[in-house]
Design a protein around this motif. Structure first.
Motif, PDB file in Angstrom:
ATOM      1  N   GLU A 173       0.822  -1.210   0.000  1.00 50.76           N
ATOM      2  CA  GLU A 173       0.000   0.000   0.000  1.00 50.76           C
ATOM      3  C   GLU A 173       0.853   1.255   0.000  1.00 50.76           C
ATOM      4  OE1 GLU A 173      -2.838  -0.259   3.181  1.00 50.76           O
ATOM      5  OE2 GLU A 173      -3.801  -2.028   2.309  1.00 50.76           O
ATOM      6  N   SER A 174       1.953   1.254   0.768  1.00 46.08           N
ATOM      7  CA  SER A 174       2.829   2.430   0.787  1.00 46.08           C
ATOM      8  C   SER A 174       3.537   2.606  -0.554  1.00 46.08           C
ATOM      9  CB  SER A 174       3.834   2.346   1.929  1.00 46.08           C
ATOM     10  OG  SER A 174       4.778   1.329   1.676  1.00 46.08           O
ATOM     11  N   ILE A 175       3.940   1.504  -1.166  1.00 47.64           N
ATOM     12  CA  ILE A 175       4.576   1.585  -2.491  1.00 47.64           C
ATOM     13  C   ILE A 175       3.564   2.092  -3.510  1.00 47.64           C
ATOM     14  CG2 ILE A 175       5.531   0.196  -4.377  1.00 47.64           C
ATOM     15  CD1 ILE A 175       6.818  -1.595  -2.211  1.00 47.64           C
ATOM     16  N   ASN A 176       2.358   1.577  -3.444  1.00 51.89           N
ATOM     17  CA  ASN A 176       1.292   1.988  -4.347  1.00 51.89           C
ATOM     18  C   ASN A 176       1.025   3.487  -4.217  1.00 51.89           C
ATOM     19  OD1 ASN A 176      -0.736   1.767  -6.234  1.00 51.89           O
ATOM     20  ND2 ASN A 176      -2.267   1.066  -4.752  1.00 51.89           N
ATOM     21  N   GLU A 177       0.978   3.985  -2.994  1.00 53.03           N
ATOM     22  CA  GLU A 177       0.742   5.416  -2.764  1.00 53.03           C
ATOM     23  C   GLU A 177       1.883   6.257  -3.324  1.00 53.03           C
ATOM     24  OE1 GLU A 177      -1.947   7.027  -1.680  1.00 53.03           O
ATOM     25  OE2 GLU A 177      -2.919   5.054  -1.666  1.00 53.03           O
ATOM     26  N   SER A 178       3.125   5.814  -3.143  1.00 57.38           N
ATOM     27  CA  SER A 178       4.261   6.591  -3.655  1.00 57.38           C
ATOM     28  C   SER A 178       4.271   6.602  -5.185  1.00 57.38           C
ATOM     29  CB  SER A 178       5.580   6.055  -3.107  1.00 57.38           C
ATOM     30  OG  SER A 178       5.832   4.757  -3.570  1.00 57.38           O
ATOM     31  N   LYS A 180       1.542   6.395  -7.114  1.00 59.68           N
ATOM     32  CA  LYS A 180       0.459   7.298  -7.506  1.00 59.68           C
ATOM     33  C   LYS A 180       0.903   8.745  -7.379  1.00 59.68           C
ATOM     34  CE  LYS A 180      -3.576   4.506  -6.258  1.00 59.68           C
ATOM     35  NZ  LYS A 180      -4.697   4.385  -5.316  1.00 59.68           N
ATOM     36  N   GLU A 181       1.555   9.067  -6.259  1.00 60.91           N
ATOM     37  CA  GLU A 181       2.015  10.435  -6.029  1.00 60.91           C
ATOM     38  C   GLU A 181       3.025  10.849  -7.084  1.00 60.91           C
ATOM     39  OE1 GLU A 181       4.609  12.650  -2.649  1.00 60.91           O
ATOM     40  OE2 GLU A 181       2.997  11.314  -1.947  1.00 60.91           O
ATOM     41  N   ASN A 186       4.358  13.912 -11.927  1.00 60.98           N
ATOM     42  CA  ASN A 186       4.871  13.957 -13.294  1.00 60.98           C
ATOM     43  C   ASN A 186       3.837  14.537 -14.259  1.00 60.98           C
ATOM     44  OD1 ASN A 186       7.342  12.918 -12.590  1.00 60.98           O
ATOM     45  ND2 ASN A 186       6.784  10.795 -13.054  1.00 60.98           N
ATOM     46  N   LEU A 187       2.570  14.202 -14.054  1.00 55.90           N
ATOM     47  CA  LEU A 187       1.516  14.731 -14.911  1.00 55.90           C
ATOM     48  C   LEU A 187       1.362  16.236 -14.745  1.00 55.90           C
ATOM     49  CD1 LEU A 187      -1.241  11.989 -14.718  1.00 55.90           C
ATOM     50  CD2 LEU A 187       0.175  12.565 -16.678  1.00 55.90           C
TER      51      LEU A 187
END
Length: 190
Positions: A173-178, A180-181, A186-187
């Motif tokens: 979950e922490s990797i997933n959040e990082s 996404k961030e 970047n966008l």
């Protein structure tokens, strides 16, 4: 009418130029001529006239290879009658080409009359459509298998979505959040 053998059409010039780069074009053309010239009709063609040229040699002289795309060999001929003969002997021709050039994938033939505006891509488009439909069916079949697998896995886990320990789930979950961030950052920067 005596034609100068040094004069060639613009289409033949372009084909020869393309063949120089690929190296396979001359090989396919020579195999085409060789295989097609071996075609003999069902009846003995020489019974009435000993000087009569066999149907295969006439076909080879009145056809030429135009292109090879996605397993379809495109052939051009100078009369629609030759196309009928080629269609009759299509299996023989395909088998001969496959035996002579096993490294080159040729699954079907497409024909057109020289100088016509007929599209060679009609058969190509229908072949692509068939392959696309087959792939869509395979994807649907695999998705159904995955759904069945997931359903049985959920039933075995009593409705729990994961059998991973909570510590590992927290890491994911922490990797997933990082991730996404990072993607959102970047966008925004673009």
């Amino acid at each position: 009418m005596n034609e100068d053998k040094r004069l060639i059409s613009a289409a033949d010039m372009m084909l020869r130029a393309a063949n120089i780069q690929t190296g396979k074009g001359d090989e396919i053309t020579s195999v085409w001529k060789n295989v097609v010239s071996k075609i003999h009709s069902y009846r003995d063609e020489s019974e009435n006239n000993t000087k009569r040229i066999s149907i295969g040699e006439r076909l080879a002289g009145n056809t030429r290879v135009v292109d090879l795309k996605n397993g379809i060999l495109f052939i051009e001929t100078d009369h629609s009658g030759w196309i009928q003969y080629l269609k009759m002997y299509q299996k023989f021709i395909l088998n001969g080409i496959k035996m002579a050039l096993p490294e080159i994938k040729v699954n079907s033939l497409a024909f057109r009359i020289a100088g016509s505006q007929a599209k060679l891509s009609d058969i190509y488009d229908s072949e692509v459509e068939k392959q696309r439909n087959a792939l869509e069916k395979e994807i649907e079949r695999q998705e159904n298998q995955l759904k069945k697998f997931n359903k049985t896995a959920d039933e075995k886990n009593n409705g729990k979505t994961s059998t991973l320990p909570p510590e590992i789930l927290a890491k994911f979950e922490s990797i997933n959040e990082s991730i996404k961030e990072s993607m959102l950052t970047n966008l925004k920067n673009k």
